[in-house]
Design a protein around this motif. Sequence first.
Motif, PDB file in Angstrom:
ATOM      1  N   VAL A  42      29.507  37.380  27.192  1.00 50.82           N
ATOM      2  CA  VAL A  42      29.149  38.864  27.906  1.00 50.82           C
ATOM      3  C   VAL A  42      28.634  39.757  26.555  1.00 50.82           C
ATOM      4  N   LEU A  59      33.648  39.339  24.523  1.00 54.31           N
ATOM      5  CA  LEU A  59      33.917  39.198  25.949  1.00 54.31           C
ATOM      6  C   LEU A  59      33.398  38.119  26.698  1.00 54.31           C
ATOM      7  N   ALA A  61      32.941  35.916  30.377  1.00 59.58           N
ATOM      8  CA  ALA A  61      33.260  35.772  31.913  1.00 59.58           C
ATOM      9  C   ALA A  61      32.630  34.465  32.387  1.00 59.58           C
ATOM     10  N   TYR A  66      29.729  41.027  32.829  1.00 65.77           N
ATOM     11  CA  TYR A  66      30.839  41.761  33.204  1.00 65.77           C
ATOM     12  C   TYR A  66      30.502  42.827  34.291  1.00 65.77           C
ATOM     13  N   THR A  67      31.090  43.193  35.210  1.00 62.43           N
ATOM     14  CA  THR A  67      30.918  44.070  36.491  1.00 62.43           C
ATOM     15  C   THR A  67      31.630  45.145  36.195  1.00 62.43           C
ATOM     16  N   THR A  73      39.604  45.126  35.522  1.00 62.96           N
ATOM     17  CA  THR A  73      39.320  43.512  35.307  1.00 62.96           C
ATOM     18  C   THR A  73      38.931  43.359  36.912  1.00 62.96           C
ATOM     19  N   ILE A  77      37.876  37.431  33.135  1.00 66.55           N
ATOM     20  CA  ILE A  77      37.360  37.658  31.950  1.00 66.55           C
ATOM     21  C   ILE A  77      38.414  37.142  30.782  1.00 66.55           C
ATOM     22  N   LEU A 170      37.831  48.202  27.216  1.00 61.80           N
ATOM     23  CA  LEU A 170      37.055  48.257  28.252  1.00 61.80           C
ATOM     24  C   LEU A 170      36.670  49.653  29.066  1.00 61.80           C
ATOM     25  N   ILE A 184      30.110  44.950  26.722  1.00 67.53           N
ATOM     26  CA  ILE A 184      29.623  44.859  28.019  1.00 67.53           C
ATOM     27  C   ILE A 184      28.147  45.231  28.226  1.00 67.53           C
ATOM     28  N   GLN A 188      25.128  43.351  32.232  1.00 67.43           N
ATOM     29  CA  GLN A 188      26.116  43.972  33.041  1.00 67.43           C
ATOM     30  C   GLN A 188      25.400  44.254  34.277  1.00 67.43           C
TER      31      GLN A 188
END
Length: 189
Positions: A42, A59, A61, A66-67, A73, A77, A170, A184, A188
């Motif tokens: 990510v 990071l 996923a 990454y949401t 979380t 991830i 995060l 992130i 995203q």
Amino acid sequence: MRLITLKTLLFACIASYGTAASEVQNSSTTEALSGWTHWPTVGSADLNFMFFDVYTSELRAPNGVYTVDNDITPHPIALAITYERNISKKHLLKETKKQWLHLGYSSADSVRWTQILDAIYPDVATGEQLVYITDGQTGSFLYITQDGVTQLRGTITNEALNDAFLAIWLSPNTEYPKHRQQLIGMKQR
């Protein structure tokens, strides 16, 4: 009970030399532990202090996204930290607790969580990795030595601790907002 025993044996095989490993939650945790290295990145960021390189974090996923959500979380991830200098377990614990206090977690929670991580964190050396893999509610720490040996260091079953650990990197309130954006920011929703 038999299912937990089989999963525990699987972790023992994956984590030769593993220490402080606790119970295994479910099959998605097992899949994440064995498959996180295939997840797309990510984002990544370097943490430097004055003239010193401290670590590089990455990071990952399952879908490479990454949401951003109120829940730190909301989905699986993996956060991989590659250390660029030797750092003692004592110092890692001190800095983790400092970050939780910065984020507004209570002193009581910080002390309790630090005691849990004391059984998990190793002393780290240059080039070694500490990886935290979560299914969104629980997670596991892997330690990867310079020679590639992977150790399962421990499992976090408390969702509040799971989120608090990852909030260090995060949370929108992190001490290092540029670092967070790099982690992130590549992709995203």
